[in-house]
Scaffold this active site. Structure first.
Site, PDB file in Angstrom:
ATOM      1  N   LYS A  69     -33.609  -2.359   6.321  1.00  0.00           N
ATOM      2  CA  LYS A  69     -33.349  -2.809   4.943  1.00  0.00           C
ATOM      3  C   LYS A  69     -33.348  -1.615   3.985  1.00  0.00           C
ATOM      4  O   LYS A  69     -32.551  -1.568   3.044  1.00  0.00           O
ATOM      5  CB  LYS A  69     -34.406  -3.826   4.532  1.00  0.00           C
ATOM      6  CG  LYS A  69     -34.279  -5.137   5.319  1.00  0.00           C
ATOM      7  CD  LYS A  69     -35.528  -5.987   5.186  1.00  0.00           C
ATOM      8  CE  LYS A  69     -35.377  -7.301   5.917  1.00  0.00           C
ATOM      9  NZ  LYS A  69     -36.673  -8.010   6.067  1.00  0.00           N
ATOM     10  N   THR A  84     -30.255 -23.311  11.266  1.00  0.00           N
ATOM     11  CA  THR A  84     -30.512 -24.739  11.089  1.00  0.00           C
ATOM     12  C   THR A  84     -30.564 -25.093   9.602  1.00  0.00           C
ATOM     13  O   THR A  84     -30.024 -26.120   9.169  1.00  0.00           O
ATOM     14  CB  THR A  84     -31.860 -25.111  11.764  1.00  0.00           C
ATOM     15  OG1 THR A  84     -31.808 -24.670  13.116  1.00  0.00           O
ATOM     16  CG2 THR A  84     -32.129 -26.594  11.708  1.00  0.00           C
TER      17      THR A  84
HETATM   18  N1  LIG Z   1     -38.631 -10.681   9.911  1.00  0.00           N
HETATM   19  C1  LIG Z   1     -38.217 -10.488   8.572  1.00  0.00           C
HETATM   20  C2  LIG Z   1     -37.348 -11.627   8.147  1.00  0.00           C
HETATM   21  C3  LIG Z   1     -36.495 -11.293   7.023  1.00  0.00           C
HETATM   22  O1  LIG Z   1     -35.734 -10.360   7.011  1.00  0.00           O
HETATM   23  C4  LIG Z   1     -39.419 -10.429   7.655  1.00  0.00           C
HETATM   24  O2  LIG Z   1     -40.528 -10.685   8.110  1.00  0.00           O
HETATM   25  O3  LIG Z   1     -39.255 -10.086   6.491  1.00  0.00           O
END
Ligand SMILES: N[C@@H](CC=O)C(=O)O
Ligand SMILES: NC(=O)C1=CN([C@@H]2O[C@H](COP(=O)(O)OP(=O)(O)OC[C@H]3O[C@@H](n4cnc5c(N)ncnc54)[C@H](O)[C@@H]3O)[C@@H](O)[C@H]2O)C=CC1
Ligand code: NA
Length: 425
Positions: free
Chosen positions: A196, A9
């Site tokens: 990540k 969005t």
């Molecule tokens: N759920 C993740 C969103 C970003 O990657 C976070 O809380 O960092």
């Protein structure tokens, strides 16, 4: 665009509001040709033109120059992106879960098709970190990356520390603020941070690192007492993603850790993220900003869209996956760390010596021991018990884990209350 939730969005909003600026930066207008959603009739933010909505994502990806994937999850995101690439589209995604599982398939397909894959939003939301590692630091040698890369867990730990909130209540708040994944278990159990970490390690060390190569612990075992104790001993509890290259290979791990209050990562509050990079020539670098939330994440997505669009107009391509170093991935047992251990023991002569000799027997050197006279447990200090706080020197994980097990088995040890790693010293 595929998916139109919290991030989607905001991407539509920015694309619309900044259309003229974006056109000037790209050298051609950016036209949103469609938004694939599950249900075109669901009520949604009026910023999204109803005429652009379609439930047919398969068809949509065949008629765009750039496909932006913001659905999340592995399938159908993976197949839709591959289909988009097959049809000559460049792709932009925020989907770290997919990239940590099967990024190389997408990178290979994109290379073969001569199109871009961009994913700045997939790591630490708005913070530029993928591009700096992939491009700006590519002339240097990165030794270590230490990061707070999950906004939800940082928010939760912060609320526990400052307002004494329970974990579950703080997670609900993070969900309401748009930080959490569709299933917040991914945040709380460290899967999101591990994905990540895998992406960062792959980029930093030019070595393919899969999600399964990352050692992972979430924050569910962190108690209110741990957080309070951390503060008393001059630390903050943080969920850290650590990627290190040593002479032997690469170690990648995610776990809660005590960070000294004078370390820059200790001051990272709320849903903010920060990534601390140590490079041979550059030295220490810190990247800080909003790692979650609709608008911040949309900022990173839009940056990637502009890069991909510029390539459409001017030619050029995003950097290819770099795996030439192919460093060995080390088992977690060999990672080096320090522990802070809290124990409740019988308060009588010789007990401390017995505990110390157990640590020595496993080759673990103790840096400091404190007897805690004002423990927060009502039973400690009475009934002949005492609480000890031990901090070790650096040792391999395997030795630290076996030491803690051995201490637990000692007769005068009534309880091992907490074991937390100490990082960033
Ligand atoms: N759920 C993740 C969103 C970003 O990657 C976070 O809380 O960092
Ligand atoms: N929310 C955040 O702070 C951040 C999110 N991300 C990533 O961005 C992506 C999107 O996240 P959010 O917007 O937060 O999630 P969200 O759950 O709010 O939005 C996802 C949207 O995609 C739609 N969707 C899912 N499957 C679909 C399908 N098969 N067909 C059509 N639509 C489908 C859902 O209905 C939902 O509206 C995820 O990969 C997430 O990990 C990355 C960084 C930060
Ligand atoms: Na980012």
């Amino acid at each position: 665009m595929l998916g139109c939730g919290v991030v989607g969005t905001e991407v539509v909003r920015l694309l619309t509001q900044q259309a003229d600026d974006l056109a000037a930066r790209v050298g051609a207008p950016l036209e949103l040709v469609g938004v694939a959603v599950r249900n075109v009739d669901a009520p949604r933010d009026p910023v999204v033109d109803r005429a652009l909505l379609t439930a047919d994502a398969d068809e949509l990806v065949t008629r765009a120059d750039i496909v932006v994937e913001l659905m999340g999850g592995e399938e159908p995101a993976r197949n839709l992106l591959l289909r988009a690439i097959e049809h000559g589209a460049s792709v932009v995604t925020a989907n770290k879960a997919l990239l940590a599982q099967d990024g190389p398939t997408l990178y290979r397909a994109a290379d073969e098709a001569g199109v871009d894959v961009y994913y700045e939003a997939a790591v630490a939301g708005a913070i530029p970190i993928v591009r700096p590692i992939r491009e700006s630091l590519t002339g240097d040698k990165i030794r270590r990356v230490l990061g707070i890369v999950n906004g939800t867990t940082n928010y939760v730990l912060d609320r526990m520390a400052t307002d004494g909130l329970e974990l579950e209540d703080a997670v609900k708040e993070a969900q309401g603020l748009g930080y959490a994944e569709a299933d917040p278990t991914a945040d709380v159990e460290g899967y999101d941070a591990a994905a990540k970490a895998a992406i960062l390690a792959s980029l930093a060390f030019h070595t393919r690192v899969h999600l399964d190569d990352v050692y992972r612990e979430g924050i569910t075992s962190v108690t209110a007492s741990d957080v309070a104790w951390a503060a008393r001993t001059g630390h903050a509890v943080k969920l850290l993603a650590i990627a290190e290259a040593t002479d032997d290979g690469v170690s990648v791990r995610v776990h809660p850790a005590l960070v000294p209050l004078d370390h820059p990562l200790a001051g990272v509050r709320g849903a903010f993220n920060a990534v601390f990079v140590e490079a041979e020539a550059a030295g220490e670098l810190m990247f800080y900003g909003r790692g979650a939330g609709g608008a911040p994440t949309a900022s990173a997505v839009l940056g990637d869209v502009v890069s991909a669009a510029r390539h459409r107009v001017l030619g050029g391509k995003s950097p290819e996956e770099s795996t030439y170093a192919d460093l060995p991935l080390l088992p977690h047992a060999s990672a080096l760390t320090r522990y802070q251990v809290r124990l409740v023991v019988d308060d009588r002569p010789g007990v401390l010596a017995q505990v110390a000799s157990t640590f020595a027997g496993q080759g673990v050197s103790i840096e400091s021991v404190r007897q805690v006279p004002d423990g927060d447990r009502a039973d400690v200090g009475t009934g002949g018990s005492a609480e000890l706080l031990l901090t070790t020197h650096v040792a391999p994980e395997a030795a630290l884990a076996s030491t803690t097990r051995a201490a637990r088995d000692l007769a005068p040890v009534r309880e091992v209350t907490s074991v937390l790693r100490v990082e960033g010293v």
